[in-house]
Write a protein that holds these residues in place. Structure first.
Motif, short mmCIF file in Angstrom:
data_model
loop_
_atom_site.label_atom_id
_atom_site.label_comp_id
_atom_site.label_asym_id
_atom_site.label_seq_id
_atom_site.Cartn_x
_atom_site.Cartn_y
_atom_site.Cartn_z
N LEU A 226 40.03 27.27 26.38
CA LEU A 226 40.39 27.88 27.66
C LEU A 226 41.09 26.88 28.57
CD1 LEU A 226 37.22 30.02 28.48
CD2 LEU A 226 39.43 30.85 27.70
N LYS A 227 40.60 25.66 28.60
CA LYS A 227 41.19 24.64 29.45
C LYS A 227 42.64 24.33 29.07
CE LYS A 227 38.03 23.64 32.47
NZ LYS A 227 38.31 23.88 33.91
N THR A 228 42.91 24.37 27.77
CA THR A 228 44.30 24.09 27.34
C THR A 228 45.24 25.22 27.73
OG1 THR A 228 43.92 25.14 25.17
CG2 THR A 228 43.47 22.76 25.36
N GLN B 66 34.83 31.97 30.88
CA GLN B 66 34.49 30.61 31.30
C GLN B 66 33.02 30.51 31.71
OE1 GLN B 66 35.97 29.04 35.09
NE2 GLN B 66 36.80 27.27 33.97
N SER C 223 26.83 26.21 27.01
CA SER C 223 27.57 25.01 26.64
C SER C 223 26.82 24.12 25.66
CB SER C 223 27.91 24.20 27.91
OG SER C 223 26.71 23.86 28.61
N CYS D 34 30.92 30.46 28.60
CA CYS D 34 30.95 29.15 27.92
C CYS D 34 30.07 28.14 28.63
CB CYS D 34 32.38 28.63 27.83
SG CYS D 34 33.46 29.62 26.78
N GLU E 137 44.75 27.12 30.54
CA GLU E 137 44.61 27.39 31.99
C GLU E 137 45.93 27.16 32.72
OE1 GLU E 137 41.54 26.24 35.61
OE2 GLU E 137 41.58 25.05 33.77
N PHE F 164 35.37 26.68 25.33
CA PHE F 164 35.66 26.22 26.70
C PHE F 164 36.87 25.27 26.68
CE2 PHE F 164 35.03 23.31 30.29
CZ PHE F 164 34.94 24.23 31.34
N ARG F 165 36.95 24.38 25.71
CA ARG F 165 38.09 23.46 25.61
C ARG F 165 39.38 24.23 25.36
NH1 ARG F 165 34.18 20.30 22.83
NH2 ARG F 165 34.93 21.10 20.81
#
Length: 384
Positions: A380-382, A361, A368, A364, A384, A377-378
């Motif tokens: 990773l967010k999905t 993270q 960015s 990223c 998390e 990064f997106r």
């Protein structure tokens, strides 16, 4: 190459022509320098003679005498510099005194009457009206009849630039100390008399047989198509123990990875049960990050079960390499490669994203601005 001491001694002999007779100078040359050095020294002299302002008139006569007498024990046709002497005789732009001197050298194997004089005395006593010069063909027939033709002639032989480049400010056919030079309006020597010795001795040291050759660009030839039975993979499949006696060591692994990543993957797969596999992993994780090294690791992750510690260490090495590189273009390129590599590992569930979430993270966020980093990064967010 000719040493500084040798070039200084040779230049001292060239300067002796103002006072000492030729025979003494030539005797000093043969006693000071061994026969193994004669060719290199005579070549250096012949190159200096090509540009007339480099040496003054007396020095040029001494140089011709040395070139002739260095091989006086052989037939004239066997002197490797016979063409230099013939060209000097036939050079219409050279001083007649110089042409006559070289012609007299060629006319006798031991021109004692000439060698008893100094170069300065020879120039003073020379009478141009009494001298006639033969044609080049006549001299070549007389002295070059037994010279064998070159066994090989290169197309680029004459493309090199000579080591001595003529000075455009010095008139051709005279040296900087001659009266003719002083008569040229607005023309002055570029180097002082104190620097001439250093300049000439420096040239003697740096002269080479090849000159300043052109660099010819030769594209690599295309590879021939691989025929049946020629792939290393075939031999690895036939003999499972081939990897142990093919000469591969951990130290050689980086070179194999960079030159043939597919073979590197197959070899490492067959070494998985080896006691040395940990050493191979250590080398792989510490080598410079590249597209091929990531390809090898990515292929290994889908073929065998790799130690979790190794995968995490390799990811850390990739991130660290991206952060430390100074070249922005190369940095952006490596970041894109690492992002694609990490997305492949995550989507194939090779790694547990929660184990490296914070580190990836941060990576990223730092990069960015790059599209692939934002996409990672997106992802990773999905998860998390």
């Amino acid at each position: 190459m000719i040493s500084k001491e040798q070039s200084s001694k040779l230049y001292t002999l060239l300067n002796a022509g103002d006072q000492r007779p030729f025979d003494e100078i030539v005797n000093d040359f043969t006693s000071v320098f061994t026969s193994s050095l004669h060719f290199r020294l005579c070549f250096a002299l012949s190159t200096l003679l090509e540009d007339k302002p480099v040496l003054k008139s007396t020095q040029r006569l001494v140089a011709f005498a040395i070139i002739h007498q260095a091989y006086s024990s052989q037939q004239a046709s066997l002197n490797p510099f016979i063409s230099v002497l013939i060209n000097a005789v036939c050079d219409d732009e050279a001083e007649k005194c110089e042409r006559a001197f070289v012609l007299q050298l060629l006319g006798s194997a031991s021109p004692k009457e000439i060698y008893k004089q100094s170069a300065a005395d020879y120039i003073k006593s020379f009478s141009p009206s009494l001298q006639a010069f033969p044609q080049r063909e006549q001299l070549q027939q007389q002295f070059c009849a037994k010279v064998h033709p070159e066994p090989f002639s290169c197309l680029f032989k004459d493309s090199s630039v000579k080591n001595v480049v003529p000075d455009p400010d010095v008139p051709r056919g005279c040296d900087a100390s001659s009266p003719e030079f002083d008569m040229q309006p607005g023309v002055k020597p570029k180097i002082g008399s104190g620097d001439i010795a250093e300049t000439v001795t420096g040239l003697i040291q740096s002269l080479t047989l090849g000159g300043l050759g052109a660099q010819w660009v030769r594209p690599c030839p295309p590879r021939l198509p691989v025929q049946d039975g020629e792939q290393v993979l075939v031999e690895l499949a036939k003999d499972s123990k081939l990897v142990y006696h093919c000469g591969l060591t951990p130290r050689k692994l980086p070179e194999l990875v960079e030159n043939n990543p597919i073979i590197a993957v197959e070899v490492l797969i067959k070494l998985m049960n080896s006691s040395d596999i940990q050493e191979y992993f250590t080398v792989l994780v510490n080598m410079d990050m590249s597209l091929h090294s990531m390809e090898v690791v990515n292929r290994l992750t889908t073929a065998v079960e790799l130690p979790t510690e190794f995968v995490h260490m390799y990811i850390t090495n990739c991130i660290s390499s991206c952060e430390n590189i100074k070249d922005k273009y190369m940095q952006n390129r490596l970041v894109r490669l690492v992002c694609v590599f990490l997305q492949s590992l995550i989507r194939n569930k090779i790694i547990n994203v929660h184990d490296i979430f914070i580190e990836v993270q941060a990576f990223c966020i730092e990069f960015s601005r790059i599209r692939e980093a934002a996409g990672l990064f997106r992802l990773l967010k999905t998860l998390e």
